[in-house]
Design an enzyme around this catalytic site. Structure first.
Site, PDB file in Angstrom:
ATOM      1  N   LYS A  10     -85.847  24.638  20.496  1.00  0.00           N
ATOM      2  CA  LYS A  10     -86.981  24.960  19.370  1.00  0.00           C
ATOM      3  C   LYS A  10     -86.478  24.152  18.085  1.00  0.00           C
ATOM      4  O   LYS A  10     -85.579  23.525  18.055  1.00  0.00           O
ATOM      5  CB  LYS A  10     -86.861  26.178  19.044  1.00  0.00           C
ATOM      6  CG  LYS A  10     -85.526  26.874  18.357  1.00  0.00           C
ATOM      7  CD  LYS A  10     -85.365  26.548  16.786  1.00  0.00           C
ATOM      8  CE  LYS A  10     -84.047  27.442  16.195  1.00  0.00           C
ATOM      9  NZ  LYS A  10     -83.611  26.730  15.021  1.00  0.00           N
ATOM     10  N   PRO A  93     -78.861  18.642  22.435  1.00  0.00           N
ATOM     11  CA  PRO A  93     -77.538  18.599  21.511  1.00  0.00           C
ATOM     12  C   PRO A  93     -77.127  20.082  21.039  1.00  0.00           C
ATOM     13  O   PRO A  93     -77.852  20.704  20.533  1.00  0.00           O
ATOM     14  CB  PRO A  93     -78.056  17.703  20.537  1.00  0.00           C
ATOM     15  CG  PRO A  93     -79.225  16.932  21.104  1.00  0.00           C
ATOM     16  CD  PRO A  93     -79.735  17.906  21.967  1.00  0.00           C
ATOM     17  N   GLY A  97     -78.962  23.086  15.418  1.00  0.00           N
ATOM     18  CA  GLY A  97     -80.193  23.657  14.996  1.00  0.00           C
ATOM     19  C   GLY A  97     -81.667  23.782  15.877  1.00  0.00           C
ATOM     20  O   GLY A  97     -82.160  24.002  15.560  1.00  0.00           O
ATOM     21  N   LEU A  98     -81.119  23.367  17.475  1.00  0.00           N
ATOM     22  CA  LEU A  98     -82.217  23.502  18.299  1.00  0.00           C
ATOM     23  C   LEU A  98     -82.256  24.770  19.005  1.00  0.00           C
ATOM     24  O   LEU A  98     -83.071  24.815  19.967  1.00  0.00           O
ATOM     25  CB  LEU A  98     -81.990  22.109  19.007  1.00  0.00           C
ATOM     26  CG  LEU A  98     -82.147  20.749  18.149  1.00  0.00           C
ATOM     27  CD1 LEU A  98     -81.777  19.507  19.107  1.00  0.00           C
ATOM     28  CD2 LEU A  98     -83.501  20.642  17.554  1.00  0.00           C
ATOM     29  N   GLY A  99     -81.149  25.465  18.774  1.00  0.00           N
ATOM     30  CA  GLY A  99     -81.232  26.816  19.656  1.00  0.00           C
ATOM     31  C   GLY A  99     -80.842  26.761  21.025  1.00  0.00           C
ATOM     32  O   GLY A  99     -81.237  27.530  21.837  1.00  0.00           O
ATOM     33  N   GLY A 100     -80.211  25.653  21.566  1.00  0.00           N
ATOM     34  CA  GLY A 100     -79.919  25.589  22.742  1.00  0.00           C
ATOM     35  C   GLY A 100     -79.186  26.760  23.550  1.00  0.00           C
ATOM     36  O   GLY A 100     -79.405  27.308  24.420  1.00  0.00           O
ATOM     37  N   GLY A 101     -78.100  27.161  22.710  1.00  0.00           N
ATOM     38  CA  GLY A 101     -77.254  28.297  23.527  1.00  0.00           C
ATOM     39  C   GLY A 101     -78.022  29.622  23.428  1.00  0.00           C
ATOM     40  O   GLY A 101     -78.139  30.461  24.450  1.00  0.00           O
ATOM     41  N   SER A 102     -78.860  29.738  22.210  1.00  0.00           N
ATOM     42  CA  SER A 102     -79.772  31.026  22.116  1.00  0.00           C
ATOM     43  C   SER A 102     -80.900  30.896  23.524  1.00  0.00           C
ATOM     44  O   SER A 102     -81.151  31.832  23.892  1.00  0.00           O
ATOM     45  CB  SER A 102     -80.477  31.057  20.942  1.00  0.00           C
ATOM     46  OG  SER A 102     -79.669  31.221  19.826  1.00  0.00           O
ATOM     47  N   SER A 103     -81.197  29.591  23.618  1.00  0.00           N
ATOM     48  CA  SER A 103     -82.325  29.597  24.516  1.00  0.00           C
ATOM     49  C   SER A 103     -81.784  29.904  25.971  1.00  0.00           C
ATOM     50  O   SER A 103     -82.462  30.629  26.951  1.00  0.00           O
ATOM     51  CB  SER A 103     -82.660  28.075  24.516  1.00  0.00           C
ATOM     52  OG  SER A 103     -83.915  28.117  25.438  1.00  0.00           O
ATOM     53  N   ASP A 134     -81.339  33.812  16.682  1.00  0.00           N
ATOM     54  CA  ASP A 134     -82.469  33.064  17.483  1.00  0.00           C
ATOM     55  C   ASP A 134     -82.794  33.521  18.585  1.00  0.00           C
ATOM     56  O   ASP A 134     -84.013  32.997  19.174  1.00  0.00           O
ATOM     57  CB  ASP A 134     -82.029  31.547  17.311  1.00  0.00           C
ATOM     58  CG  ASP A 134     -82.067  30.792  15.929  1.00  0.00           C
ATOM     59  OD1 ASP A 134     -82.785  31.412  15.149  1.00  0.00           O
ATOM     60  OD2 ASP A 134     -81.471  29.921  16.053  1.00  0.00           O
TER      61      ASP A 134
END
Ligand code: C5P
Length: 293
Positions: A10, A93, A97-103, A134
């Protein structure tokens, strides 16, 4: 339901920090937007143990990994436990702040619940917010408003698909420290373009959402390299540049064509440039469908 699933990233088209909360978190008003950039999460229900392997890219592979914590939490709340083997291919990456782990965590919750059908939508949301502020957004996807810690999420109609360039300089920004450095709080109303969107109006594209990010001044002032990258993107002709979440990733819109190679040549060594696009809700929800079906 075994298979490999896309776990989309995101960006925050807008992020206002309006107050400090008694629980130590900050009260936000944000506009989340799913983008096509994604990790791949392979999930197999098998055996009797929970396990996780990072087979591409970097992420913690121990019990602190959010995807593993999501699987553990699902079976704690909705027993009996099953064995699940998770493999992650990290392409978003980390720490950007792209929410990778949360996604990844939301993908695991969604896939397990598609398989086991034990949770209610409210129950799944409650589990998601336990994992991180997130995570609930990733159960909704597309374009959505976030309130509270960012975990109270209201879906909005899709914005027309828009090309977006995601730029991650080789620095890491601690979310907790970024929030701790914030002094100015702005209890202002949301920008009018976002209010209009929430009232059923439309915007031409994601670049036309006149958002801003309250964390930008703090983080760009604190991490000089990020400030340089920000300026370089404008020099390269970007029509808008914004920090995503608390960074370190920035995203940019261009009115003219550009290329990964051209941008990388203008930016510090080690900066990752990805050409991506915004996603509507239906496409973002495809993270619950196996790529192998
Ligand atoms: O929820 P998450 O673990 O991603 O948040 C990391 C840290 O960022 C929190 O411990 C908190 O210090 C800060 N934070 C905040 N307000 C938010 C979200 C995060 O202060 N709304």
């Amino acid at each position: 339901m075994n298979g490999e699933f896309r776990s989309y990233a995101k960006i925050n088209l807008h992020l206002q920090v309006i107050g400090r909360r008694a629980d130590g978190y900050h009260e936000l008003r944000t506009l989340f937007q799913s983008i096509a950039l994604h990790d791949l999460v392979r999930i197999e229900v098998t055996g009797s143990e929970l396990s996780l392997r990072v087979v591409e890219g970097r992420a913690p592979s121990g019990p602190e990994n959010l995807a593993l914590r999501a699987a553990r939490l699902y079976f704690e709340r909705w027993p009996p436990a099953a064995g699940v083997r998770i493999e992650l291919r990290k392409r978003v990456p980390a720490g950007g702040g792209l929410g990778g782990g949360s996604s990844n965590a939301a993908t695991v919750l969604r896939v397990l619940d598609t398989r086991f059908r034990r949770a209610s939508p409210a129950g799944l949301w409650a589990a998601a917010r336990t994992l991180g502020a997130d995570v609930p957004f990733f159960l909704v996807g597309g374009t959505a408003l976030g309130f509270g810690r960012g975990d109270e999420v209201i879906p909005l109609p899709d914005i027309p698909e828009t090309e977006v360039w995601v730029v991650t300089p080789p620095v890491s920004v601690s979310t907790a420290e970024a929030f701790a450095r914030l002094r100015d709080l702005t209890p202002n109303p949301l920008p009018s373009s976002i209010i209009e969107l929430a009232q059923g109006g439309s915007v031409k594209n994601a670049a036309a959402v006149r958002g801003h990010n309250d964390m930008e001044a703090v983080v760009l002032g604190w991490v000089p390299l990020l400030g340089e990258v920000y300026e370089s993107l404008f020099d390269a002709g970007a029509s808008a540049v914004r920090l995503s979440g608390t960074g370190a990733s920035l995203f940019a819109f261009f009115d003219h064509t550009t290329s990964v190679r051209d941008l990388e040549a203008r930016l510090p060594d080690g900066t990752i440039v990805a050409r991506s696009r915004t996603l509507g809700r239906v496409e973002s929800a495809s993270c619950g469908r196996s790529l192998e079906d």
